[in-house]
Design a protein around this motif. Structure first.
Motif, short mmCIF file in Angstrom:
data_model
loop_
_atom_site.label_atom_id
_atom_site.label_comp_id
_atom_site.label_asym_id
_atom_site.label_seq_id
_atom_site.Cartn_x
_atom_site.Cartn_y
_atom_site.Cartn_z
N ARG A 166 0.83 -1.21 0.00
CA ARG A 166 0.00 0.00 0.00
C ARG A 166 0.86 1.25 0.00
N GLU A 167 1.97 1.22 0.75
CA GLU A 167 2.87 2.38 0.81
C GLU A 167 3.49 2.67 -0.55
N ILE A 168 3.91 1.61 -1.24
CA ILE A 168 4.51 1.79 -2.56
C ILE A 168 3.45 2.26 -3.56
N SER A 169 2.25 1.71 -3.46
CA SER A 169 1.16 2.12 -4.34
C SER A 169 0.85 3.61 -4.16
N THR A 170 0.88 4.07 -2.91
CA THR A 170 0.64 5.49 -2.63
C THR A 170 1.75 6.35 -3.21
N ALA A 171 3.01 5.89 -3.07
CA ALA A 171 4.15 6.64 -3.62
C ALA A 171 4.06 6.76 -5.13
N ARG A 172 3.47 5.77 -5.77
CA ARG A 172 3.30 5.80 -7.24
C ARG A 172 2.02 6.51 -7.65
N GLU A 173 1.28 7.02 -6.65
CA GLU A 173 0.04 7.79 -6.87
C GLU A 173 -1.00 6.98 -7.63
N GLU A 174 -1.12 5.69 -7.25
CA GLU A 174 -2.14 4.84 -7.87
C GLU A 174 -3.48 5.06 -7.18
N ILE A 175 -4.56 4.75 -7.89
CA ILE A 175 -5.90 4.90 -7.32
C ILE A 175 -6.10 3.81 -6.27
N PRO A 176 -6.39 4.17 -5.01
CA PRO A 176 -6.51 3.16 -3.96
C PRO A 176 -7.80 2.35 -4.08
N GLY A 177 -7.76 1.13 -3.56
CA GLY A 177 -8.95 0.29 -3.48
C GLY A 177 -9.46 0.26 -2.06
N ARG A 178 -9.96 -0.89 -1.61
CA ARG A 178 -10.55 -1.01 -0.29
C ARG A 178 -9.52 -0.72 0.80
N ARG A 179 -9.89 0.18 1.71
CA ARG A 179 -9.05 0.61 2.85
C ARG A 179 -7.67 1.09 2.41
N GLY A 180 -7.59 1.65 1.22
CA GLY A 180 -6.35 2.23 0.74
C GLY A 180 -5.39 1.25 0.09
N TYR A 181 -5.71 -0.05 0.15
CA TYR A 181 -4.83 -1.04 -0.48
C TYR A 181 -5.02 -0.99 -2.01
N PRO A 182 -3.97 -1.32 -2.76
CA PRO A 182 -4.11 -1.25 -4.22
C PRO A 182 -5.12 -2.27 -4.75
N GLY A 183 -5.76 -1.95 -5.84
CA GLY A 183 -6.78 -2.84 -6.41
C GLY A 183 -6.23 -4.17 -6.88
N TYR A 184 -4.91 -4.24 -7.13
CA TYR A 184 -4.31 -5.47 -7.63
C TYR A 184 -3.76 -6.34 -6.49
N MET A 185 -4.14 -6.05 -5.24
CA MET A 185 -3.57 -6.80 -4.11
C MET A 185 -3.93 -8.29 -4.19
N TYR A 186 -5.14 -8.61 -4.64
CA TYR A 186 -5.54 -10.02 -4.78
C TYR A 186 -4.57 -10.75 -5.71
N THR A 187 -4.30 -10.14 -6.87
CA THR A 187 -3.39 -10.75 -7.85
C THR A 187 -1.99 -10.88 -7.28
N ASP A 188 -1.56 -9.84 -6.55
CA ASP A 188 -0.22 -9.84 -5.97
C ASP A 188 -0.08 -10.96 -4.94
N LEU A 189 -1.08 -11.08 -4.05
CA LEU A 189 -1.04 -12.15 -3.05
C LEU A 189 -1.09 -13.54 -3.70
N ALA A 190 -1.89 -13.65 -4.76
CA ALA A 190 -1.98 -14.93 -5.47
C ALA A 190 -0.64 -15.32 -6.07
N SER A 191 0.15 -14.32 -6.53
CA SER A 191 1.45 -14.62 -7.12
C SER A 191 2.43 -15.17 -6.08
N ILE A 192 2.13 -14.95 -4.79
CA ILE A 192 2.94 -15.52 -3.71
C ILE A 192 2.39 -16.87 -3.28
N TYR A 193 1.10 -16.90 -2.94
CA TYR A 193 0.51 -18.13 -2.40
C TYR A 193 0.50 -19.29 -3.40
#
Length: 460
Positions: free
Chosen positions: A258-285
């Motif tokens: 979320r901090e990096i997304s804010t630094a890149r001035e991306e449009i925030p999603g739920r509770r300020g987390y980036p909209g692509y967080m689901y995809t990002d977490l999936a790339s780990i799990y």
């Protein structure tokens, strides 16, 4: 041939801004040479117009806008991997943190890994013994599974993680087992706890410990789980080890995202987390699993802190969608002194049936788990009734169920630091069943009652 740029425009926190780069792309690695000759590593966070934003892993102290030079490598972040990493403590990007020598690489791999072809995936099928009854009996961990632990602030999730790392084994002779322990954004106090625990128990010899502290750079925190999983994949698929990957704390990882997304001035999603967080977490799990034709496997236990104990918070919510169940820690049970405070009722292991039964654990495992759940849930319901009508209003059978619920928490779930093998777990479960009339064991086959019930064994 790569070009060196001496066009650092300005420095802001962990970021440096490089003017007029040519042919660079997002995620690319940069080598930053300081005026005194020190070389640091960074990653391109954003490219826009005539400016590249680079976040420096080692921090920006000593970097100026006159003599500092930046060289873009043209490749994604990579990590040196070797079997000799076992027993080592590394920072978030795989550099030694234990005062030992640098890793002599057997290979240098992209930390993003290679996606597993779904057709090549093998079905998880083998039982992993954690030594913790509430997990082994009720929410069995299966080799190749991803099973997260949902914790609240202040609950002993890290203690539970260290216990699993210390005790986890695969049943079978000659099985090679290793642990990749990835700590993200933890405090010095937590780090010293893990170090002391691993060293005193001797578990460090089979652990690769990635340690990213709370004051380390944010971009390093985002890279840390990927570095850990790249090492796990190398150990599993090149050296045929069965690897258990413990990721703590995924909430810290998502906050860094979320901090990096804010630094890149991306449009925030739920509770300020980036909209692509689901995809990002999936790339780990989704880097857990087994591959056909490969002896090794990767099993994941991600640990995350639920802010305000809210299981609907974006981090546990999205994690629950991607993973195969959850282990939930209870604040109420923690206050009552139970260790580990695992709340069995909301817990779930979706792959449990694949790893239990005859030849894996024991033939009565499924029946025992079902009966424990049913009897414990009924006893918990009776507690709420007692709060209204008093214990005297209960029937004799209901009082037995109430007593059963108390004992399952004190003896079965709250086992403390004991390393309990699966047979001891079953013995304790049947001992608890003996508190109830045999006709109440409706979820267990009669043949298993005849074989394992303590009363029937005494008759023999």
């Amino acid at each position: 041939m790569t070009t060196e740029y001496q066009t650092v425009n300005y420095v802001s926190g962990p970021l440096i801004f490089v003017e007029r780069p040519r042919g660079v792309s997002f995620g690319e690695t940069a080598r930053i040479t300081l005026p005194d000759g020190e070389v640091r590593t960074g990653q391109i966070l954003d490219v826009s117009g005539d400016m590249a934003v680079v976040q420096v892993y080692e921090g920006t102290s000593g970097i100026d806008s006159y003599k500092t030079s930046v060289r873009f490598t043209g490749e994604a972040p990579r990590i040196d991997v070797s079997i000799d990493m076992l027993g080592r403590v590394l920072n978030g990007i795989g550099k030694p943190r234990d005062g030992g020598p640098d890793i002599i690489p057997e290979a240098r791999l992209d930390i993003s890994g290679t996606p597993i072809n779904p057709y090549s995936r093998d079905k998880p099928a083998e039982f992993i013994q954690t030594g913790i009854s509430a997990i082994d009996a009720l929410n069995t961990l299966v080799r190749g599974q991803k099973l997260p632990i949902f914790s609240g602030a202040g609950l002993p999730a890290n203690k539970l993680a260290a216990q699993i790392a210390r005790q986890a084994t695969v049943l079978g002779e000659g099985e090679k087992f290793a642990v990749v322990f990835v700590a993200m954004g933890i405090t010095y106090k937590e780090a010293s706890f893990f170090m002391k625990d691993f060293e005193e128990s001797g578990a460090l010899q089979r652990v690769v410990f990635f340690l990213n502290l709370a004051d380390d750079p944010t971009i390093e925190r985002v890279a840390t789980p990927r570095c850990g999983l790249t090492v796990a994949e190398y150990l599993a698929y090149t050296h045929d080890l069965h690897v258990l990957v413990i990721l703590t704390d995924m909430t810290n990882y998502c906050d860094a995202l979320r901090e990096i997304s804010t630094a890149r001035e991306e449009i925030p999603g739920r509770r300020g987390y980036p909209g692509y967080m689901y995809t990002d977490l999936a790339s780990i799990y989704e880097r857990a699993g087994r591959i056909k034709g490969k002896k090794g496997s990767i099993t994941q236990i991600p640990i995350l802190t639920m802010p305000d104990d809210d299981i609907t918070h974006p981090v546990p919510d999205l994690t629950g969608y991607i993973t195969e169940g959850q282990i939930v820690l209870s604040r109420d049970m923690f206050r009552r002194g139970l260790n580990p405070p695992i709340d069995a009722l909301p817990c779930l292991s979706r792959l449990m049936n694949l790893g239990i039964g005859e030849g894996k654990t024991r033939e009565d495992h499924r029946n025992v788990a079902d009966q424990l759940y049913a009897s414990y849930a009924y006893g918990r319901d009776l507690r709420r009734l007692v709060a209204i009508v008093g214990e005297e209003a209960l029937t004799e059978l209901d009082q037995k169920y109430l007593h059963f619920a108390d004992l399952i928490e004190k003896k079965f779930i709250g086992q403390g630091e004991t390393n309990r093998n699966i047979n001891d777990t079953f013995s304790l479960a049947w001992e608890l069943f003996s508190l109830l009339p045999e006709e109440e064991l409706k979820r267990i086959k009669l043949e298993y009652i005849d074989r394992y019930h303590p009363a029937n064994q005494k008759k023999e």
